[in-house]
Design a protein around this motif. Structure first.
Motif, short mmCIF file in Angstrom:
data_model
loop_
_atom_site.label_atom_id
_atom_site.label_comp_id
_atom_site.label_asym_id
_atom_site.label_seq_id
_atom_site.Cartn_x
_atom_site.Cartn_y
_atom_site.Cartn_z
N GLY A 25 0.82 -1.21 0.00
CA GLY A 25 0.00 0.00 0.00
C GLY A 25 0.85 1.26 0.00
N LEU A 26 1.90 1.28 0.81
CA LEU A 26 2.80 2.44 0.84
C LEU A 26 3.51 2.64 -0.49
CD1 LEU A 26 4.36 2.15 4.42
CD2 LEU A 26 2.77 3.89 3.58
N VAL A 27 3.92 1.57 -1.13
CA VAL A 27 4.57 1.67 -2.44
C VAL A 27 3.59 2.22 -3.47
CG1 VAL A 27 5.53 0.31 -4.34
CG2 VAL A 27 6.34 -0.07 -2.01
N LEU A 28 2.36 1.74 -3.46
CA LEU A 28 1.35 2.23 -4.40
C LEU A 28 1.03 3.71 -4.17
CD1 LEU A 28 -1.09 -0.81 -4.62
CD2 LEU A 28 0.51 0.00 -6.35
N VAL A 29 0.91 4.11 -2.92
CA VAL A 29 0.67 5.52 -2.61
C VAL A 29 1.85 6.37 -3.07
CG1 VAL A 29 0.43 7.18 -0.70
CG2 VAL A 29 -0.95 5.12 -0.74
N GLY A 30 3.07 5.89 -2.86
CA GLY A 30 4.25 6.61 -3.32
C GLY A 30 4.28 6.76 -4.83
N LEU A 31 3.95 5.69 -5.56
CA LEU A 31 3.89 5.77 -7.03
C LEU A 31 2.80 6.72 -7.49
CD1 LEU A 31 4.45 2.05 -8.08
CD2 LEU A 31 5.97 3.99 -8.48
N LEU A 32 1.66 6.70 -6.83
CA LEU A 32 0.57 7.61 -7.17
C LEU A 32 1.00 9.07 -6.96
CD1 LEU A 32 -2.40 7.97 -8.00
CD2 LEU A 32 -2.96 7.89 -5.57
N LEU A 33 1.67 9.34 -5.85
CA LEU A 33 2.16 10.70 -5.60
C LEU A 33 3.20 11.12 -6.64
CD1 LEU A 33 2.46 10.72 -1.71
CD2 LEU A 33 0.83 11.99 -3.12
N LEU A 34 4.06 10.21 -7.03
CA LEU A 34 5.09 10.50 -8.03
C LEU A 34 4.46 10.83 -9.38
CD1 LEU A 34 8.20 10.47 -8.45
CD2 LEU A 34 7.92 8.14 -9.26
N VAL A 35 3.52 10.02 -9.82
CA VAL A 35 2.85 10.26 -11.10
C VAL A 35 2.05 11.56 -11.05
CG1 VAL A 35 1.04 9.39 -12.65
CG2 VAL A 35 2.82 7.85 -11.80
N THR A 36 1.34 11.80 -9.97
CA THR A 36 0.57 13.03 -9.83
C THR A 36 1.49 14.25 -9.84
OG1 THR A 36 -1.11 11.87 -8.55
CG2 THR A 36 -1.07 14.27 -8.37
N GLY A 37 2.61 14.18 -9.15
CA GLY A 37 3.58 15.28 -9.15
C GLY A 37 4.13 15.55 -10.54
N TYR A 38 4.43 14.49 -11.28
CA TYR A 38 4.92 14.64 -12.65
C TYR A 38 3.89 15.34 -13.52
CZ TYR A 38 6.10 13.47 -17.44
OH TYR A 38 6.36 13.54 -18.78
N LEU A 39 2.65 14.86 -13.46
CA LEU A 39 1.60 15.44 -14.29
C LEU A 39 1.33 16.90 -13.93
CD1 LEU A 39 -0.90 12.46 -14.56
CD2 LEU A 39 0.65 13.32 -16.32
N VAL A 40 1.29 17.21 -12.66
CA VAL A 40 1.07 18.59 -12.24
C VAL A 40 2.26 19.45 -12.66
CG1 VAL A 40 0.92 20.10 -10.23
CG2 VAL A 40 -0.50 18.07 -10.37
N GLY A 41 3.47 18.95 -12.53
CA GLY A 41 4.65 19.73 -12.88
C GLY A 41 4.84 19.94 -14.35
N VAL A 42 4.53 18.94 -15.17
CA VAL A 42 4.76 19.04 -16.61
C VAL A 42 3.56 19.63 -17.33
CG1 VAL A 42 5.16 17.67 -18.68
CG2 VAL A 42 6.44 17.19 -16.63
N ARG A 43 2.39 19.25 -16.95
CA ARG A 43 1.19 19.67 -17.67
C ARG A 43 0.56 20.94 -17.10
NH1 ARG A 43 1.98 17.22 -22.21
NH2 ARG A 43 2.25 15.00 -21.96
N SER A 44 1.05 21.42 -16.00
CA SER A 44 0.48 22.59 -15.38
C SER A 44 0.76 23.85 -16.20
CB SER A 44 1.10 22.76 -13.98
OG SER A 44 0.82 24.03 -13.47
N PRO A 45 -0.17 24.78 -16.27
CA PRO A 45 0.08 26.02 -17.00
C PRO A 45 1.16 26.87 -16.34
CG PRO A 45 -2.08 26.08 -15.95
CD PRO A 45 -1.52 24.70 -15.74
N TRP A 46 1.52 26.57 -15.11
CA TRP A 46 2.54 27.34 -14.42
C TRP A 46 3.93 26.73 -14.58
CZ3 TRP A 46 -2.03 25.94 -11.81
CH2 TRP A 46 -2.97 26.94 -11.76
N ALA A 47 4.02 25.58 -15.19
CA ALA A 47 5.32 24.92 -15.39
C ALA A 47 6.07 25.57 -16.55
CB ALA A 47 5.11 23.43 -15.66
N ALA A 48 7.36 25.38 -16.59
CA ALA A 48 8.18 25.90 -17.69
C ALA A 48 7.85 25.13 -18.97
CB ALA A 48 9.66 25.74 -17.37
N HIS A 49 7.68 25.85 -20.05
CA HIS A 49 7.40 25.24 -21.34
C HIS A 49 8.55 25.58 -22.27
CE1 HIS A 49 3.33 24.10 -20.28
NE2 HIS A 49 3.25 25.25 -19.65
N HIS A 50 8.98 24.61 -23.04
CA HIS A 50 10.12 24.79 -23.93
C HIS A 50 9.65 24.92 -25.36
CE1 HIS A 50 12.66 23.90 -20.53
NE2 HIS A 50 11.88 22.88 -20.26
N PRO A 51 10.25 25.85 -26.10
CA PRO A 51 9.80 26.03 -27.49
C PRO A 51 10.22 24.86 -28.37
CG PRO A 51 11.66 27.46 -27.02
CD PRO A 51 11.28 26.79 -25.73
N ARG A 52 9.45 24.66 -29.41
CA ARG A 52 9.83 23.67 -30.42
C ARG A 52 10.48 24.44 -31.57
NH1 ARG A 52 6.66 23.17 -35.04
NH2 ARG A 52 4.75 24.41 -35.01
#
Length: 138
Positions: A25-52
């Motif tokens: 259960g602790l491992v699953l909660v940790g993975l869930l927090l990791l994935v959620t943090g990634y999505l919030v950090g990368v997909r958030s409008p406040w995150a840094a965006h790099h030009p193509r």
């Protein structure tokens, strides 16, 4: 006495099983927090965006204004201010000035442009903005 040992070993098995479930259960909660943090950090409008970087042609408008069009290889056109981009031409770079390859109005020039997608306020779509222009060396 044998029954006491069996009962004690059964209790130990139950406790080991509970620890495994707790650890899983602790491992699953940790993975869930990791994935959620990634999505919030990368997909958030406040995150840094790099030009193509896109290859295409640019052309300064035939008027005395610092405005140009960039047409990428897919046929999409972006209008941009020439004095609002960072540019590179050979070993020279600059900003707050017109790129050397786009100083002549009406001349079509092969360039690379750094584009970033900007979201419009209130959820009404998005548009691309030119951030940088790389002129051909020469």
């Amino acid at each position: 006495m044998s029954d006491l040992r069996d009962a004690a070993s059964d209790g130990g098995d139950v406790e080991a099983g509970r620890q495994r479930v707790r650890l899983t259960g602790l491992v699953l909660v940790g993975l869930l927090l990791l994935v959620t943090g990634y999505l919030v950090g990368v997909r958030s409008p406040w995150a840094a965006h790099h030009p193509r970087v896109a290859t295409g042609t640019a052309q300064r408008v035939p008027a005395d204004v610092p405005l140009a069009y960039f047409d990428d290889e897919h046929g999409d056109r972006v209008t941009f201010r020439l004095d609002d981009v960072v540019w590179r031409s050979g070993d020279r770079t600059g900003s707050d000035s017109i790129p050397p390859c786009l100083r002549e109005p009406g001349q079509l020039v092969d360039v690379q442009a750094g584009l970033i997608e900007v979201t419009r306020p209130f959820g009404s779509g998005s548009y691309e903005r030119v951030l940088s222009v790389t002129c051909p060396a020469g």
